[in-house]
Design an enzyme around this catalytic site. Structure first.
Site, PDB file in Angstrom:
ATOM      1  CG  HIS A 308      -8.095  48.990  87.114  1.00  0.00           C
ATOM      2  ND1 HIS A 308      -7.493  47.967  87.809  1.00  0.00           N
ATOM      3  CD2 HIS A 308      -9.380  49.047  87.537  1.00  0.00           C
ATOM      4  CE1 HIS A 308      -8.392  47.426  88.612  1.00  0.00           C
ATOM      5  NE2 HIS A 308      -9.539  48.054  88.473  1.00  0.00           N
ATOM      6  CG  ASP A 365     -16.536  52.748  87.856  1.00  0.00           C
ATOM      7  OD1 ASP A 365     -17.514  51.997  87.942  1.00  0.00           O
ATOM      8  OD2 ASP A 365     -15.688  52.886  88.749  1.00  0.00           O
TER       9      ASP A 365
END
Ligand code: CMC
Length: 430
Positions: A308, A365
């Site tokens: 991320h 996700d």
């Protein structure tokens, strides 16, 4: 305003730049006057160090794994709130009291129906059309049905109507996108249901059968949508703000956000994760082989659902989703072999120096697709589910940008192309 200044020395001259401090102590060097004062611009590909705005919507601290909407920790909201309550919080800045919530809920419920003409658009798409493309187009099309949404100087009431319409119609558009793709009869909203139940009804009910939403699924969906509801200045939110900064309508701005979310490095990762886990399973389940592939710099493969831009310790949303994933599968009595692969993959990656050194952890996700799958949502619809959750965040970002009267977004560049040269006629070119 803080007294602190940053000093910049350029060509032997010292320039002072103000330092801005946020309510959580984050600091920024304000370069608003940089070019005017020095002739220089800053260069920051991917905006890794650039604050594009001051925002009061979402705070996140990537090092500590903190995410708060309007000050409220994501863990508390995911556990206790419903999705529309969080939508209200993001858009209007406060948790609604009972009366406010009822009025908001009623207004949303009243606008769930979309014009019949929209059906003609949907029918025109081939069944192979990706639902994100269809959704982006459908939301953009709403601007043509409500041309007044493009007018300047609209009243607060008129803007709220556009916002409520969009939230309301989004569930219908998402569900119709799915039904149409499967070439199944579309279900009209049934306004005896709440927002999430109505969505499930339109997604899964058949005209020939009674449909009762499963409370386990309803609860899980509220949680997933809340966890996706905002994430400050990410790719799609920044897109919404920049498109909206030209005073394009809310519908056009959100449609652009949907397109930005589609890519596999952003929201499209949830579909890519399941496809990756399926591929690992079909390849015999050798998790280590795939981790090695992800580490190989000559191989473009990346572990989808890992890493991320902002979170460098853990993604708090991933923590909540992993637990929810276990709970939902247990409550629905589903044993998905993909979940085992996901857990093994996480274990191997988290103990591998490549991932440890680069601070790569599972993101939101990584496990969400496993829940969507358990609920019966087709893989190609996963990113659409992300869009449904992210809608209130995008709206809040758009509204804040307009209320703050932010200037049109227009970055600069450093030109590195050819310098001036003379035109050569075609027959004289090499
Ligand atoms: N698998 C393997 N290596 C990775 C991965 C990954 N998933 N993610 C990053 N790296 C490596 C990358 O190759 C680079 O290595 P090196 O320093 O040796 O060149 C290093 O880690 C830093 O990566 P980066 O691409 O510079 O980091 P970024 O901040 O630009 O990208 C990211 C962040 C999310 C795009 C990236 O981690 C990624 O592509 N992850 C997979 C896609 C994904 O899961 N996206 C969903 C993000 S969460 C949902 C959302 O909010 O959008």
């Amino acid at each position: 305003m803080s007294e602190e200044v940053a000093k910049l020395v350029l060509d032997g001259k010292t320039f002072e730049l103000p330092v801005v401090t946020g309510t959580e102590g984050e600091k920024a060097i304000d370069i608003t006057q940089l070019r005017a004062k020095t002739g220089y611009i800053t260069l920051d590909s991917g905006y890794k160090n650039t604050g594009s705005t001051k925002s009061a919507i979402t705070f996140l601290d990537g090092e500590k794994g903190i995410l708060r909407y309007r000050g409220y920790p994501i863990e508390q909201l995911a556990e206790n709130a419903n999705f529309l309550e969080v939508a209200y919080l993001l858009i209007y800045g406060k948790l609604p009291n009972k009366q406010e919530f009822e009025a908001f809920n009623k207004s949303i419920t009243n606008h769930t129906l979309v014009q019949e003409d929209i059906k003609h658009f949907l029918e025109a798409y081939p069944s192979k059309a990706h639902p994100m493309g269809v959704l982006a187009a459908a939301v953009s099309t709403l601007a043509t049905f409500y041309p007044e949404s493009q007018e300047e100087n609209r009243t607060t009431e008129a803007i709220n109507l556009t916002i409520h319409r969009l939230i309301a119609k989004m569930i219908t558009l998402v569900a119709w996108t799915k039904k149409n793709k499967m070439r199944m009869p579309l279900m009209y909203p049934n306004n005896k249901f709440g927002y999430v139940e109505n969505f499930l009804y339109m997604m899964f009910a058949l005209p020939t059968e009674e449909y009762t939403p499963n409370p386990v699924v309803v609860k899980a969906l509220h949680k997933l949508l809340i966890l996706h509801a905002d994430h400050e200045q990410n790719c799609s939110a920044s897109t919404v703000r920049i498109v909206g900064s030209s005073h394009a309508s809310l519908y056009a701005s959100i449609s652009a956000g949907i397109s930005a979310l589609w890519g596999p490095l952003h929201g499209g990762a949830n579909q890519a994760v399941i496809e990756m886990l399926e591929a690992i399973k079909n390849d015999g389940g050798d998790v280590k082989k795939w981790v090695d592939k992800a580490k190989d710099k000559n191989d473009p493969f990346r572990l989808m659902g890992f890493g991320h831009r902002v979170y460098k310790n853990f993604d708090p949303r991933a923590k909540i989703i992993k637990k929810a994933c276990d709970d939902v599968l247990a409550q629905l009595g589903i044993n998905d072999p993909i979940l085992d692969i996901a857990k093994q993959l996480e274990e191997v990656a988290l103990n591998d120096p490549y991932f440890v050194e680069r601070k790569l952890y599972p993101n939101v996700d990584f496990y969400s697709g496993i829940i969507y799958r358990a609920i019966g949502i087709p893989t190609e619809m996963f990113t659409v589910m992300f869009a449904l959750g992210r809608l209130p965040g995008w709206i809040a970002q758009w509204k804040e940008m307009r209320e703050n009267n932010e200037p049109i977004g227009r970055p600069r560049q450093i030109y590195v192309g050819e310098t001036e040269r003379d035109f050569v006629p075609m027959d004289k070119r090499s």
